[in-house]
Design a protein around this motif. Sequence first.
Motif, PDB file in Angstrom:
ATOM      1  N   ARG A 103      43.511  38.716  35.942  1.00 48.94           N
ATOM      2  CA  ARG A 103      43.512  37.244  35.884  1.00 48.94           C
ATOM      3  C   ARG A 103      42.227  36.731  35.245  1.00 48.94           C
ATOM      4  NH1 ARG A 103      45.710  38.088  41.047  1.00 48.94           N
ATOM      5  NH2 ARG A 103      43.685  37.657  42.023  1.00 48.94           N
ATOM      6  N   ALA A 104      41.114  37.430  35.548  1.00 46.77           N
ATOM      7  CA  ALA A 104      39.843  37.019  34.941  1.00 46.77           C
ATOM      8  C   ALA A 104      39.863  37.222  33.436  1.00 46.77           C
ATOM      9  CB  ALA A 104      38.698  37.807  35.565  1.00 46.77           C
ATOM     10  N   ALA A 151      31.740  35.800  23.173  1.00 49.77           N
ATOM     11  CA  ALA A 151      32.511  37.025  22.966  1.00 49.77           C
ATOM     12  C   ALA A 151      31.994  38.171  23.831  1.00 49.77           C
ATOM     13  CB  ALA A 151      32.475  37.413  21.489  1.00 49.77           C
ATOM     14  N   HIS A 152      30.653  38.252  23.973  1.00 52.72           N
ATOM     15  CA  HIS A 152      30.121  39.360  24.780  1.00 52.72           C
ATOM     16  C   HIS A 152      30.480  39.200  26.250  1.00 52.72           C
ATOM     17  CE1 HIS A 152      26.954  36.275  25.195  1.00 52.72           C
ATOM     18  NE2 HIS A 152      26.721  36.839  26.385  1.00 52.72           N
ATOM     19  N   ASP A 153      30.651  37.945  26.735  1.00 49.04           N
ATOM     20  CA  ASP A 153      31.089  37.751  28.116  1.00 49.04           C
ATOM     21  C   ASP A 153      32.538  38.206  28.304  1.00 49.04           C
ATOM     22  OD1 ASP A 153      28.692  36.781  29.078  1.00 49.04           O
ATOM     23  OD2 ASP A 153      29.177  34.700  28.549  1.00 49.04           O
ATOM     24  N   VAL A 154      33.389  37.930  27.317  1.00 56.35           N
ATOM     25  CA  VAL A 154      34.763  38.407  27.388  1.00 56.35           C
ATOM     26  C   VAL A 154      34.791  39.939  27.393  1.00 56.35           C
ATOM     27  CG1 VAL A 154      36.995  38.432  26.218  1.00 56.35           C
ATOM     28  CG2 VAL A 154      35.643  36.322  26.275  1.00 56.35           C
ATOM     29  N   ALA A 155      33.932  40.547  26.581  1.00 55.87           N
ATOM     30  CA  ALA A 155      33.882  42.015  26.530  1.00 55.87           C
ATOM     31  C   ALA A 155      33.459  42.596  27.876  1.00 55.87           C
ATOM     32  CB  ALA A 155      32.930  42.465  25.421  1.00 55.87           C
ATOM     33  N   ARG A 156      32.496  41.938  28.530  1.00 54.10           N
ATOM     34  CA  ARG A 156      32.057  42.408  29.855  1.00 54.10           C
ATOM     35  C   ARG A 156      33.211  42.331  30.857  1.00 54.10           C
ATOM     36  NH1 ARG A 156      26.987  39.197  31.773  1.00 54.10           N
ATOM     37  NH2 ARG A 156      27.458  40.428  33.644  1.00 54.10           N
ATOM     38  N   ILE A 157      33.968  41.244  30.817  1.00 54.75           N
ATOM     39  CA  ILE A 157      35.099  41.097  31.750  1.00 54.75           C
ATOM     40  C   ILE A 157      36.175  42.124  31.450  1.00 54.75           C
ATOM     41  CG2 ILE A 157      36.919  39.512  32.492  1.00 54.75           C
ATOM     42  CD1 ILE A 157      34.977  37.208  31.922  1.00 54.75           C
ATOM     43  N   GLU A 158      36.456  42.350  30.155  1.00 52.11           N
ATOM     44  CA  GLU A 158      37.455  43.358  29.799  1.00 52.11           C
ATOM     45  C   GLU A 158      37.003  44.755  30.216  1.00 52.11           C
ATOM     46  OE1 GLU A 158      39.425  41.206  25.858  1.00 52.11           O
ATOM     47  OE2 GLU A 158      37.786  42.659  25.638  1.00 52.11           O
ATOM     48  N   MET A 159      35.699  45.008  30.119  1.00 47.16           N
ATOM     49  CA  MET A 159      35.182  46.292  30.557  1.00 47.16           C
ATOM     50  C   MET A 159      35.367  46.468  32.065  1.00 47.16           C
ATOM     51  SD  MET A 159      31.335  47.846  30.088  1.00 47.16           S
ATOM     52  CE  MET A 159      30.635  46.557  31.134  1.00 47.16           C
ATOM     53  N   GLU A 160      35.117  45.412  32.820  1.00 48.66           N
ATOM     54  CA  GLU A 160      35.334  45.476  34.267  1.00 48.66           C
ATOM     55  C   GLU A 160      36.806  45.707  34.593  1.00 48.66           C
ATOM     56  OE1 GLU A 160      33.353  45.485  36.782  1.00 48.66           O
ATOM     57  OE2 GLU A 160      31.467  45.227  35.697  1.00 48.66           O
ATOM     58  N   GLU A 161      37.700  45.057  33.813  1.00 51.60           N
ATOM     59  CA  GLU A 161      39.136  45.256  34.059  1.00 51.60           C
ATOM     60  C   GLU A 161      39.551  46.686  33.746  1.00 51.60           C
ATOM     61  OE1 GLU A 161      43.397  45.412  32.975  1.00 51.60           O
ATOM     62  OE2 GLU A 161      41.684  45.587  31.592  1.00 51.60           O
ATOM     63  N   ALA A 175      30.348  33.040  48.258  1.00 53.38           N
ATOM     64  CA  ALA A 175      29.338  32.222  47.580  1.00 53.38           C
ATOM     65  C   ALA A 175      29.437  32.364  46.066  1.00 53.38           C
ATOM     66  CB  ALA A 175      27.944  32.625  48.059  1.00 53.38           C
ATOM     67  N   ALA A 176      29.665  33.590  45.598  1.00 54.04           N
ATOM     68  CA  ALA A 176      29.784  33.808  44.156  1.00 54.04           C
ATOM     69  C   ALA A 176      31.002  33.095  43.592  1.00 54.04           C
ATOM     70  CB  ALA A 176      29.851  35.299  43.866  1.00 54.04           C
ATOM     71  N   GLU A 177      32.140  33.162  44.309  1.00 49.56           N
ATOM     72  CA  GLU A 177      33.331  32.487  43.817  1.00 49.56           C
ATOM     73  C   GLU A 177      33.159  30.963  43.849  1.00 49.56           C
ATOM     74  OE1 GLU A 177      36.513  34.016  46.135  1.00 49.56           O
ATOM     75  OE2 GLU A 177      36.571  35.959  45.096  1.00 49.56           O
ATOM     76  N   ALA A 178      32.434  30.467  44.867  1.00 43.74           N
ATOM     77  CA  ALA A 178      32.174  29.022  44.914  1.00 43.74           C
ATOM     78  C   ALA A 178      31.289  28.584  43.753  1.00 43.74           C
ATOM     79  CB  ALA A 178      31.523  28.671  46.245  1.00 43.74           C
ATOM     80  N   ARG A 179      30.267  29.374  43.459  1.00 46.05           N
ATOM     81  CA  ARG A 179      29.395  29.037  42.318  1.00 46.05           C
ATOM     82  C   ARG A 179      30.164  29.118  41.003  1.00 46.05           C
ATOM     83  NH1 ARG A 179      24.096  32.493  42.291  1.00 46.05           N
ATOM     84  NH2 ARG A 179      23.793  31.143  40.435  1.00 46.05           N
ATOM     85  N   HIS A 180      31.115  30.070  40.933  1.00 42.96           N
ATOM     86  CA  HIS A 180      31.923  30.167  39.713  1.00 42.96           C
ATOM     87  C   HIS A 180      32.792  28.921  39.550  1.00 42.96           C
ATOM     88  CE1 HIS A 180      34.697  31.530  36.666  1.00 42.96           C
ATOM     89  NE2 HIS A 180      35.721  31.414  37.521  1.00 42.96           N
ATOM     90  N   GLU A 181      33.368  28.453  40.654  1.00 41.35           N
ATOM     91  CA  GLU A 181      34.187  27.246  40.571  1.00 41.35           C
ATOM     92  C   GLU A 181      33.353  26.031  40.176  1.00 41.35           C
ATOM     93  OE1 GLU A 181      36.097  26.879  44.298  1.00 41.35           O
ATOM     94  OE2 GLU A 181      37.448  28.614  44.012  1.00 41.35           O
ATOM     95  N   GLN A 182      32.070  26.017  40.552  1.00 47.09           N
ATOM     96  CA  GLN A 182      31.202  24.902  40.193  1.00 47.09           C
ATOM     97  C   GLN A 182      30.605  25.058  38.805  1.00 47.09           C
ATOM     98  OE1 GLN A 182      28.294  24.790  43.345  1.00 47.09           O
ATOM     99  NE2 GLN A 182      29.807  24.200  44.916  1.00 47.09           N
ATOM    100  N   GLY A 183      30.853  26.208  38.167  1.00 46.34           N
ATOM    101  CA  GLY A 183      30.342  26.434  36.820  1.00 46.34           C
ATOM    102  C   GLY A 183      28.964  27.030  36.770  1.00 46.34           C
ATOM    103  N   ASP A 184      28.388  27.440  37.926  1.00 49.97           N
ATOM    104  CA  ASP A 184      27.048  28.018  37.929  1.00 49.97           C
ATOM    105  C   ASP A 184      27.048  29.523  37.688  1.00 49.97           C
ATOM    106  OD1 ASP A 184      26.117  25.517  38.520  1.00 49.97           O
ATOM    107  OD2 ASP A 184      26.037  25.857  40.695  1.00 49.97           O
ATOM    108  N   LEU A 185      28.224  30.160  37.750  1.00 47.92           N
ATOM    109  CA  LEU A 185      28.292  31.623  37.618  1.00 47.92           C
ATOM    110  C   LEU A 185      29.523  31.967  36.791  1.00 47.92           C
ATOM    111  CD1 LEU A 185      26.400  33.804  38.809  1.00 47.92           C
ATOM    112  CD2 LEU A 185      28.142  34.251  40.538  1.00 47.92           C
ATOM    113  N   SER A 186      29.345  32.896  35.865  1.00 54.30           N
ATOM    114  CA  SER A 186      30.460  33.278  34.996  1.00 54.30           C
ATOM    115  C   SER A 186      31.354  34.314  35.686  1.00 54.30           C
ATOM    116  CB  SER A 186      29.924  33.860  33.678  1.00 54.30           C
ATOM    117  OG  SER A 186      29.267  35.102  33.923  1.00 54.30           O
ATOM    118  N   LEU A 187      32.571  34.463  35.125  1.00 51.64           N
ATOM    119  CA  LEU A 187      33.483  35.482  35.666  1.00 51.64           C
ATOM    120  C   LEU A 187      32.909  36.877  35.523  1.00 51.64           C
ATOM    121  CD1 LEU A 187      37.018  34.291  34.499  1.00 51.64           C
ATOM    122  CD2 LEU A 187      36.257  34.666  36.838  1.00 51.64           C
ATOM    123  N   ALA A 188      32.152  37.102  34.440  1.00 50.47           N
ATOM    124  CA  ALA A 188      31.549  38.419  34.251  1.00 50.47           C
ATOM    125  C   ALA A 188      30.574  38.752  35.373  1.00 50.47           C
ATOM    126  CB  ALA A 188      30.851  38.486  32.900  1.00 50.47           C
TER     127      ALA A 188
END
Length: 427
Positions: free
Chosen positions: A175-176, A191-201, A378-391
Amino acid sequence: MNRLSLLVLVLAGCAGAPPETLPGDAERYRPAPVVERAAEPPVEALTLERALDLADRLHPDLAQAQARADAADGRALQAGLFPNPSLIGRMESAPFEERTTRDADYLAGLSQRLPVGGRLGAAREVERLEAERLRKEREVKRFEVHSRARGAFATALFAAEVAKVQAELVGFARRAVEVARVRRQAGDVAAHDVARIEMEEARARLDEDKAKGLRELALVGLAAALGDPGLRVRSVSGALEAAFELPALESVLADLEGGPQAALARADVEAARSRVDLAKVERVPDVTLDLLYRRIGASDTDAFDVGVSIPLPLFDRNQGRLKEARAESRQAEARARATRGDAARRVREAHVRLGEAVGHARLVRDEILPRAETVRQAAEARHEQGDLSLADVLPIRRDYAAARLAHLDALREVMDAWGELRLFLRP
């Protein structure tokens, strides 16, 4: 009574039930057909209780142990039977010249061996106690089989939970990736953030594949522990989170004398002592009683013979067998002491492992898991607020999953340690 009538009586006495027809050589040495047991159907949602029931029913070690005990029961029955009498028919003092059959003496009667000194009872007691010892041995074997089955079941349940956790990680990672690709098209993610997420997947999928393989291997190992490697176990059902209380070591050690290992040691000593008693009784020879009817041919008169024969124990007084039985009795007593010492050592070791496993499980449950859950939320809350990326959120979720897996592994260790400790507790 003429000689013809006497012969008829002798032949009639010798006649009995017709002998069984013996098979030919080809049939006699042909191996018995092997009876194939019907294959067990695939097992879904196997519980621990059903797994132990399958082990009792399928495991060949238990079947062999039960067969040995049944064979000892048969020997006990045979040992207590009175010996069969012998039928005697003879022609004596027959001259070589004419009138051979007319002047000969004819005898017909019975010879009976009479066991004295309680030999039958002692022999029956030896086999009875041996059967009891073998039943205790089967009970110990059953506890060992159950212990292995419990350990294999805990491993299979642990592997299933690991696969479930890894599947959750893969679902979240996918989903991420989908969200990141959409945001990348919108220009919100580099693009590098997408690559990090794809690597995690990809890493999550790799861990999921490993977890699935380990789950299948654990199910195969569980089937083997139940005694039928061909049994198809597709899934297990249960909870590793069952409450385990650490018993006091003193109470476990005090309970050793009531456990199956101690019961087997006592039965072993009793069986050995009974063999000493049998060897003592066997020093007294049996008495053989002969009762015969005699027809004296020369004078055509009837008579009877009575005889008693007793072996003289001049050379063989069963001294070798008695010495052997006494040595075996001392060996059984030494083996019982060694068994008790080994049981106490294994109980102490299992108690230490159980204490460590329970402590680890409580530590992970009470301290690590709650903190990991707090960090994840806390991490998911910060992500919803835009302070933390999905990566940045994905590694935190992986750490949370690792904490859950550590808790499951600690619970599996608890079940393994309990399985070892149960070997020495009262049924």
